[in-house]
Motif scaffolding. Structure first.
Motif, PDB file in Angstrom:
ATOM      1  N   ALA A   1      14.836  14.314 -37.776  1.00  0.00           N
ATOM      2  CA  ALA A   1      13.574  13.581 -37.713  1.00  0.00           C
ATOM      3  C   ALA A   1      13.742  12.178 -38.286  1.00  0.00           C
ATOM      4  O   ALA A   1      13.241  11.203 -37.727  1.00  0.00           O
TER       5      ALA A   1
ATOM      6  N   GLY B   1      14.879   9.665 -35.941  1.00  0.00           N
ATOM      7  CA  GLY B   1      13.988   9.263 -34.858  1.00  0.00           C
ATOM      8  C   GLY B   1      13.748  10.310 -33.788  1.00  0.00           C
ATOM      9  O   GLY B   1      13.100  10.024 -32.787  1.00  0.00           O
ATOM     10  N   ALA B   2      14.276  11.521 -33.983  1.00  0.00           N
ATOM     11  CA  ALA B   2      14.126  12.534 -32.940  1.00  0.00           C
ATOM     12  C   ALA B   2      12.748  13.188 -33.005  1.00  0.00           C
ATOM     13  O   ALA B   2      12.287  13.558 -34.081  1.00  0.00           O
ATOM     14  N   SER B   3      12.119  13.333 -31.850  1.00  0.00           N
ATOM     15  CA  SER B   3      10.804  13.985 -31.777  1.00  0.00           C
ATOM     16  C   SER B   3      10.987  15.487 -31.992  1.00  0.00           C
ATOM     17  O   SER B   3      12.101  15.996 -31.871  1.00  0.00           O
TER      18      SER B   3
END
Lengths: 353, 261
Positions: B166, B169-171
């Motif tokens: 997270a 930047g990962a959804s």
């Protein structure tokens, strides 16, 4: 996307507190300002709220109602961590075991849609920066602790974060490696010029890395200042004793003198009260001939530490005083000595507890 | 001398126990290819019973595999995210939900079947389709999937890995695909192996839930034991064996390979 130097956001924290569902208050509402490019260290014993503060800045915890987190004046309070554009180094590193070193470092870039060539270039740059050349295709379980730490740092920095957040990144390493990585980390943070927030319980780490240190205790901020301010001018007894070694002395005051069992100390700070508590760092106390001093005592023990001799002197103050003397000093246990302390070295603390 | 005696004794005992378990299997299989079981193997060897079973029960066999893999699909799609959710969320509510999911292990299959019949027996279309049996199998096998995936989550500190992804930047969905599922793979494979095995062999529940048109392998086996020549039932066992053993071996190898990775 070029050059190693990042840009740092200024971080503004306003009234951020954290109460967990079971009612325990991990953090009393606190406000902080972090200047762009600054390394701020959150220092304190375990359970002081420093990690909670970091997780609020990261977006991993929501502050209690009324708290706000701003990056460059933009309110980020409701923005989830994945959109805050931060870089984070975890105590356990949180490296992905299903990816190689290079894939780990490039993961954030891949998520951002950076094309393969640019990604490879940036990964190579990070590998060089953190001195892990040759490990690119290793799996995470094939790395030593120090190597993992470097990969974690490379991964966090690769995305050019607005704020770099480090949660006790050196705690899991053994002492000699920790010292080496600490100074490497220091020069890296300086060269990146990135805004960094660093959580640690180790005061030596805090001193070396921090532009400013926030000393925390029991969910509240005890003092904010540069390492020198924190060390030489602690605002309370907790900070004095937590950061470095400290002698705490107590006695009646008159005419700018603090009277102690073995004599008196001249005070620089004006004291209104009839009595005062003061702090003296062990290395600021000089050992002189008994006749030349206004404060005298008996050497109880002498310990040779290598770079200095640590004396314990009784009879001078209410409690034995610790004195760090040069390692060339020639005193023996049982000897009477005089102690010279400049008024500047005596720091009057507020009465408390 | 004494050591060799002890060794011989141990070997003998081991072989005896092995024989105790293996002989019935061999007998059963050989019965399936014997012309007349009561006259023994000298009556001749034949594949007629196997052919007969195949002609009679090919539908059951096909349905069994359909249900087993449909059960696997449902437990994967529901169970893995559920395990993730329960692990990340934590707290008392998660514990309660985990217990509820596990409950079918402690309740007899017959009781589960009865409850399903009482509740959904009135919905004719549903009651008469194989989906009704699928429902029972999913209820019964879900805890095995959820538990084995959660065990892996607990051992690899999935929460921190998730936070790490997270922070980069990962959804949530990307994190689930890139980090959660790959690192939970050993648990997912172990769970899958268990779910398919249990579903193929499940009898209690299925026997209660089946209709003449929705019979599975084990129900058909009971049927043939009850109503047909012993040779036919034995041939049935043989087919069951031939179908399941390679499948299990393949899945086991797959799981081991996944773990090594």
């Amino acid at each position: 996307m070029s050059g190693i130097a990042g840009h740092g956001a200024a971080v503004h924290i306003e009234n951020c507190g954290k109460t967990f569902p079971d009612g325990t208050q991990a953090l009393a509402p606190a406000s902080l300002d972090i200047v762009s490019g600054e390394t701020l260290v959150l220092l304190g014993p375990s359970g002081c709220g420093k990690t909670t503060m970091l997780r609020i800045i990261a977006g991993l915890e929501k502050p209690d109602a009324g708290g706000r987190v701003l990056f460059d004046k933009t309110d980020m309070t409701a923005v989830p961590i994945e959109q805050r554009h931060v870089g984070m180094v975890f105590q356990s590193y949180a490296l992905f075991p299903n990816m190689t070193v290079a894939e780990n470092i490039g993961y954030g870039l891949k998520i951002r849609g950076v094309d393969k060539a640019a990604r490879a270039a940036r990964v190579a740059e990070m590998v060089a920066l953190t001195n892990i050349g040759g490990l690119e295709n290793r799996r995470i379980d094939q790395l030593s602790g120090g190597q993992r730490q470097r990969v974690a740092l490379a991964r966090a920095v690769a995305v050019r974060p607005r704020v770099l957040l480090l949660d006790e990144p050196l705690t899991a390493l053994d002492a000699s490696l920790r010292d080496r990585l600490r100074s490497e980390l220091n020069s890296l943070l300086r060269s990146l010029g990135i805004t960094a927030i660093y959580v640690t319980h180790d005061q030596a780490e805090a001193m070396e890395l921090g532009d400013r240190i926030v000393v925390m205790r029991k969910g509240a901020i005890a003092q904010i200042g540069t390492p020198r301010e924190i060390y030489f001018a602690p605002q309370n007894r907790f900070v004095a004793e937590f950061v470095g070694a400290a002698n705490i002395v107590e006695g009646p005051v008159s005419d700018g003198r603090l009277t102690l069992p073995g004599g008196w100390l001249a005070l620089d700070d004006a004291v209104d009260n009839a009595a005062a508590v003061a702090m003296i760092r062990p290395e600021t106390i000089g050992v002189v001939a008994e006749a030349d001093a206004f404060l005298r005592g008996t050497v109880e023990s002498v310990a040779f530490i290598g770079d200095r001799e640590r004396l314990v002197v009784t009879g001078a103050a209410n409690k034995p005083l610790t004195v760090d003397a040069p390692n060339t000093i020639n005193v023996r246990a049982g000897e009477r000595v005089g102690l010279s302390v400049t008024p500047q070295a005596v720091r009057v603390l507020p009465k408390e507890d | 001398m004494r050591d060799r005696l002890i060794f011989a004794g141990q070997l003998g005992f081991t072989l005896l126990v092995a024989a105790f378990l293996v002989v019935p299997v061999v007998l059963s299989i050989s019965a399936g290819v014997t012309v007349n079981y009561f006259r023994g193997i000298q009556s001749g060897v034949t594949l007629q019973w196997v052919v007969q079973v195949w002609n009679l029960y090919a539908g059951e066999i096909g349905l069994s595999f359909l249900i087993a893999f449909a059960t696997l699909a449902v437990t994967l799609v529901v169970g893995v995210p559920a395990a993730y959710g329960l692990h990340v969320k934590g707290g008392r509510l998660s514990r309660v939900i985990e217990e509820i999911i596990t409950l079918p292990l402690a309740i007899p299959g017959l009781a589960i079947a009865l409850a399903l019949l009482l509740t959904y027996g009135g919905f004719g279309g549903f009651r008469q389709s194989w989906l009704f049996i699928l429902t029972g199998h999913v209820v019964f096998t879900m805890p095995f999937m959820v538990r084995s995936v959660m065990a892996v989550f607990a051992s690899v500190d999935i929460k921190t890995l998730d936070e790490g992804a997270a922070s980069l930047g990962a959804s949530p969905w990307t994190r689930f695909c890139n980090v959660i599922v790959p690192n939970a793979m050993p648990g997912i494979l172990a769970g899958s192996l268990m779910v398919v095995t249990l579903s193929l062999g499940e009898f209690n529940l299925t026997w209660m839930l089946h209709t003449p048109l929705t019979k599975t392998l084990p129900v058909g086996l009971a049927d043939s034991y009850a109503s047909m020549r012993l040779e036919v039932a034995s041939a049935y066992t043989l087919i069951f064996f031939i179908m399941i053993v390679p499948l299990l071996v393949a899945m086991q190898m797959f799981a081991e390979k996944g773990e090594k990775k």
